[in-house]
Design a protein around this motif. Structure first.
Motif, PDB file in Angstrom:
ATOM      1  N   GLY A 163      -1.756   2.619  -5.068  1.00 63.23           N
ATOM      2  CA  GLY A 163      -1.777   3.959  -4.566  1.00 63.23           C
ATOM      3  C   GLY A 163      -3.042   4.791  -4.899  1.00 63.23           C
ATOM      4  O   GLY A 163      -3.785   4.252  -5.991  1.00 63.23           O
ATOM      5  N   PHE A 164      -3.316   5.758  -4.256  1.00 70.43           N
ATOM      6  CA  PHE A 164      -4.104   6.647  -4.853  1.00 70.43           C
ATOM      7  C   PHE A 164      -3.365   8.065  -4.984  1.00 70.43           C
ATOM      8  O   PHE A 164      -2.435   8.246  -4.020  1.00 70.43           O
ATOM      9  CB  PHE A 164      -5.225   6.851  -4.024  1.00 70.43           C
ATOM     10  N   ILE A 165      -3.805   8.919  -5.929  1.00 69.00           N
ATOM     11  CA  ILE A 165      -3.117   9.883  -6.324  1.00 69.00           C
ATOM     12  C   ILE A 165      -3.966  10.959  -7.112  1.00 69.00           C
ATOM     13  O   ILE A 165      -4.799  10.262  -7.676  1.00 69.00           O
ATOM     14  CB  ILE A 165      -1.678   9.447  -7.223  1.00 69.00           C
ATOM     15  N   GLY A 166      -3.550  12.127  -7.189  1.00 69.69           N
ATOM     16  CA  GLY A 166      -4.234  13.208  -7.879  1.00 69.69           C
ATOM     17  C   GLY A 166      -4.064  12.906  -9.595  1.00 69.69           C
ATOM     18  O   GLY A 166      -3.122  12.419  -9.905  1.00 69.69           O
ATOM     19  N   LEU A 167      -4.840  13.472 -10.191  1.00 66.86           N
ATOM     20  CA  LEU A 167      -4.739  13.131 -11.769  1.00 66.86           C
ATOM     21  C   LEU A 167      -3.437  13.238 -12.368  1.00 66.86           C
ATOM     22  O   LEU A 167      -3.149  12.264 -13.248  1.00 66.86           O
ATOM     23  CB  LEU A 167      -5.951  13.608 -12.396  1.00 66.86           C
TER      24      LEU A 167
ATOM     25  N   LEU B 201       0.916  -1.181  -0.145  1.00 68.53           N
ATOM     26  CA  LEU B 201       0.204   0.109   0.102  1.00 68.53           C
ATOM     27  C   LEU B 201       0.721   1.200   0.163  1.00 68.53           C
ATOM     28  O   LEU B 201       1.638   1.379   0.881  1.00 68.53           O
ATOM     29  CB  LEU B 201      -0.694  -0.146   1.152  1.00 68.53           C
ATOM     30  N   TYR B 202       0.451   2.237  -0.919  1.00 72.03           N
ATOM     31  CA  TYR B 202       1.141   3.516  -0.799  1.00 72.03           C
ATOM     32  C   TYR B 202       0.096   4.691  -0.686  1.00 72.03           C
ATOM     33  O   TYR B 202      -0.985   4.478  -1.457  1.00 72.03           O
ATOM     34  CB  TYR B 202       1.846   3.934  -2.087  1.00 72.03           C
ATOM     35  N   ALA B 203       0.186   5.650   0.158  1.00 73.64           N
ATOM     36  CA  ALA B 203      -0.619   6.514   0.551  1.00 73.64           C
ATOM     37  C   ALA B 203      -0.096   7.846   0.780  1.00 73.64           C
ATOM     38  O   ALA B 203       1.193   7.969   1.064  1.00 73.64           O
ATOM     39  CB  ALA B 203      -1.688   6.281   1.733  1.00 73.64           C
ATOM     40  N   ARG B 204      -0.841   8.899   0.449  1.00 74.05           N
ATOM     41  CA  ARG B 204      -0.467  10.365   0.999  1.00 74.05           C
ATOM     42  C   ARG B 204      -0.398  10.519   2.440  1.00 74.05           C
ATOM     43  O   ARG B 204      -0.919   9.584   3.319  1.00 74.05           O
ATOM     44  CB  ARG B 204      -1.361  11.435   0.333  1.00 74.05           C
ATOM     45  N   ASP B 205       0.330  11.521   2.927  1.00 75.69           N
ATOM     46  CA  ASP B 205       0.346  11.624   4.482  1.00 75.69           C
ATOM     47  C   ASP B 205      -0.957  12.661   5.196  1.00 75.69           C
ATOM     48  O   ASP B 205      -1.775  12.791   4.299  1.00 75.69           O
ATOM     49  CB  ASP B 205       1.472  12.775   4.492  1.00 75.69           C
ATOM     50  N   ASP B 206      -0.815  12.517   6.315  1.00 72.13           N
ATOM     51  CA  ASP B 206      -2.066  12.962   6.997  1.00 72.13           C
ATOM     52  C   ASP B 206      -2.594  14.291   6.734  1.00 72.13           C
ATOM     53  O   ASP B 206      -3.533  14.769   7.033  1.00 72.13           O
ATOM     54  CB  ASP B 206      -1.791  12.674   8.583  1.00 72.13           C
TER      55      ASP B 206
ATOM     56  N   ARG C 114       3.697   6.172   3.497  1.00 66.80           N
ATOM     57  CA  ARG C 114       3.183   7.459   3.564  1.00 66.80           C
ATOM     58  C   ARG C 114       3.984   8.592   2.731  1.00 66.80           C
ATOM     59  O   ARG C 114       5.422   8.491   3.022  1.00 66.80           O
ATOM     60  CB  ARG C 114       2.822   8.077   4.792  1.00 66.80           C
ATOM     61  N   PHE C 115       3.545   9.259   1.820  1.00 69.76           N
ATOM     62  CA  PHE C 115       4.400  10.312   1.145  1.00 69.76           C
ATOM     63  C   PHE C 115       3.873  11.619   1.278  1.00 69.76           C
ATOM     64  O   PHE C 115       2.512  11.872   1.052  1.00 69.76           O
ATOM     65  CB  PHE C 115       4.275   9.775  -0.239  1.00 69.76           C
ATOM     66  N   GLU C 116       4.590  12.672   1.270  1.00 69.77           N
ATOM     67  CA  GLU C 116       4.212  13.860   1.356  1.00 69.77           C
ATOM     68  C   GLU C 116       4.195  14.571  -0.172  1.00 69.77           C
ATOM     69  O   GLU C 116       3.509  15.374  -0.542  1.00 69.77           O
ATOM     70  CB  GLU C 116       5.058  15.124   2.098  1.00 69.77           C
ATOM     71  N   SER C 117       4.780  13.942  -0.870  1.00 70.31           N
ATOM     72  CA  SER C 117       5.239  14.305  -2.474  1.00 70.31           C
ATOM     73  C   SER C 117       4.199  13.245  -3.031  1.00 70.31           C
ATOM     74  O   SER C 117       4.353  11.956  -3.094  1.00 70.31           O
ATOM     75  CB  SER C 117       6.577  14.189  -2.878  1.00 70.31           C
TER      76      SER C 117
END
Length: 446
Positions: free
Chosen positions: A234-238, A184-189, A215-218
C-alpha cells in the motif's frame, strides 16, 4: 524577477501570536473556525495545531469532541468567562476542502496536494489561492510504500510501482520476491494521498489504479490492513507506517531512498510531498489567519514534528561523500554541512516558489543567529538534463544566483556559488514534476 515581500512576516506583524483570545471574536453556538479537507492533515495534525493555537491564545480546558460522523472532530476551549470556543475539523479528503470553500462551509482548506488548476479557476471569486499569502506549506510528508514486515523486498522504483498498482505486475515473483498474488491497498478517490500517488507514479505513465485495490478513507486502517497481509502493498503518509515495513524508492536515475526525515525535509525523496493550508485572500476570518501564522511559527512546527511529519525548521546535516557524487560535491561535503532546506522554483521560472519564499526567512534567521553572514555560506544549484550539458550547468548556477540575490539583500556575503548542472538527479526528467524537483538550490554552511 524580484520576489514579493513575504506574506508571513506581514501577517505576523498584523496578528501577534501573543494576543489573547479576547482579541479574536467568539460565538456562543457557531464554530469560530471551520476546516475541511485532507485526512492526512485532519486526522491528527490539524486538530493538534488548532489545540496549540487555542492554548497560545490563553484558552482553558482545551479538548477534542468527536461527533458520530467518522473523520470529523470538534476542538473546544473555554475563555476566562467560561464561554466555549469551537473549531470544527472535517477530514474527508483534500478535494472536499476546496468544495467546502466554494460553498462557504469552510474557512480553511487542508490539502495534501497542490490546488488543481480547475479548482483555482473555480474559486477565483475568493482571490488568488496560489498567491504567497493564500498557499501555505505547513509541513513536509513522504508517501511511504509499505509491505508486510516479513516481505523480503527492500526497494522498488516508481516504474515498478506503476506496474504493481495498475495490476500489470500481479505476483511478487515478477518483482524477484515470493508470496504469490499481490494484494493492493489504496486510499479513496477523495484523498490527497491518492491524488499525489496518482500524479507521481500512475499518471505520468498513463496508468490507472487497478479496480482490484481495496480502498480506505482512513490512513490508519489501510496501514494496519497491509501489516496483517503477507501479500499486501500500500501507499500511505509517513506518520501512518505504524507496524508495516517501508521500502526504499528510486525514480529515474536517482538513488533508492528510504523515507527518512532528512531526505523528506529537502524533498529529495521521490515520493515526498507538501502539506498545505489554503487561506482565501478575500476571507475575513481572523481565526483562520491566526492558525496559519501559528502553523508557520516555531511552536507550530514543533507540533508538526511531534505528529510524525517533517517540520520546516532549519538545521545542518552532515553528508557522507560517496563515489556517485561529483568530485567538487564530495569536497564540499567533507568541509561543510548542508542545511535541511532546498529552494525550488515556480514552473518554467527562476522565481522562488511559495515554500521557498517562506524558507528564505527561516534560512536567514539560521545564518544570522549563528553568525555565518560573512563568507560562511555556499549555494549549490542543480537542474534538469538538457541536450547541451553546458546549458544545464549555466542554468543551475543561475538558479543559485537567484537565491544569492535574496540573501545579499539581508547582508549575507556568500563564500561561493556552484552549479552542478543535471548531476545527482533526485527524480526522473520525463515529467514536469520530476524536472521541477531536479531544479533546486542547496545551502551549505561552514
Amino acid at each position: 524577477m524580484m520576489l514579493r515581500v513575504l506574506y508571513l512576516s506581514a501577517l505576523c506583524a498584523l496578528l501577534p501570536l501573543t494576543a489573547s483570545a479576547n482579541d479574536l471574536p467568539t460565538s456562543e453556538t457557531a464554530p469560530v473556525l471551520r476546516i475541511q479537507g485532507s485526512n492526512t492533515i485532519g486526522a491528527d495534525l490539524g486538530p493538534a495545531l488548532v489545540a496549540g493555537l487555542l492554548r497560545e491564545q490563553g484558552l482553558l480546558k482545551v479538548h477534542s469532541e468527536r461527533p458520530d460522523t467518522a473523520n470529523e472532530q470538534r476542538i473546544v476551549g473555554e475563555n476566562a468567562q467560561g464561554q466555549r470556543v469551537i473549531v470544527d475539523v472535517a477530514a474527508h479528503g483534500s478535494s472536499t476542502g476546496f468544495t467546502a470553500l466554494k460553498n462557504a462551509s469552510a474557512d480553511l482548506a487542508a490539502s495534501s496536494r497542490p490546488i488543481k488548476d480547475s479548482e483555482l479557476a473555480d474559486l477565483k471569486s475568493l482571490g488568488d489561492l496560489k498567491s504567497p499569502g493564500a498557499e501555505q506549506v505547513i509541513a513536509i510528508d513522504g508517501l511511504a510504500i509499505i509491505l508486510h514486515p516479513q516481505n523480503p523486498l527492500s526497494q522498488l522504483n516508481t516504474e515498478q510501482l506503476a506496474r504493481i498498482f495498475s495490476g500489470e505486475a500481479s505476483t511478487w515473483e515478477e518483482l524477484g520476491g515470493s508470496g504469490g498474488t499481490i494484494h493492493l491497498y489504496a486510499r479513496d478517490d477523495q484523498s490527497g494521498t491518492y491524488d499525489t500517488f496518482k500524479e507521481l507514479v500512475l499518471g505520468r505513465r498513463g496508468k490507472t489504479l487497478s479496480s482490484a485495490a481495496k480502498r480506505f478513507e482512513s490512513s490508519e486502517q489501510l496501514s494496519d490492513a497491509v501489516s496483517q497481509d503477507p501479500q499486501g502493498i500500500g501507499f500511505i503518509g509517513l506518520p501512518y507506517v505504524r507496524q508495516a515495513k517501508a521500502v526504499a524508492i528510486a525514480d529515474g536515475q536517482s538513488q533508492a531512498m528510504l523515507p527518512l526525515n532528512s531526505l523528506i525535509a529537502t524533498e529529495d525523496y521521490p515520493l515526498s510531498r507538501r502539506l498545505f493550508l489554503y487561506l482565501p485572500p478575500n476571507g475575513k476570518n481572523p481565526w483562520a489567519q491566526a492558525l496559519v501564522a501559528f502553523a508557520q511559527s516555531s511552536n507550530g512546527q514543533a507540533i508538526v514534528a511531534a505528529n510524525g511529519f517533517v517540520a520546516q525548521t532549519v538545521h545542518a546535516m552532515t553528508v557522507t561523500p560517496n563515489a556517485l557524487m561529483p568530485e567538487g560535491y564530495q569536497a564540499l561535503s567533507r568541509h561543510a554541512q548542508r542545511l535541511s532546506v532546498n529552494f525550488r522554483f515556480e514552473e518554467g521560472s527562476a522565481t522562488l516558489d511559495n515554500k521557498a519564499r517562506q524558507d528564505l526567512s527561516r534560512v536567514l534567521d539560521y545564518i544570522k543567529q549563528r553568525d555565518k553572514t560573512n563568507r560562511q555560506v555556499t549555494l549549490v544549484g542543480f537542474g534538469d538534463a538538457k541536450n547541451d550539458p553546458a546549458r544545464a550547468d549555466l542554468l543551475s548556477k543561475l538558479r543559485a544566483m537567484a537565491v544569492r540575490r535574496e540573501l545579499v539583500k539581508s547582508g549575507v556575503v556568500l563564500r561561493e556559488i556552484r552549479g552542478f548542472g543535471a548531476e545527482m538527479p533526485v527524480a526522473a526528467n520525463s515529467a514536469d514534476e520530476g524536472r521541477i524537483r531536479n531544479r533546486r538550490v542547496e545551502v551549505w554552511v561552514y
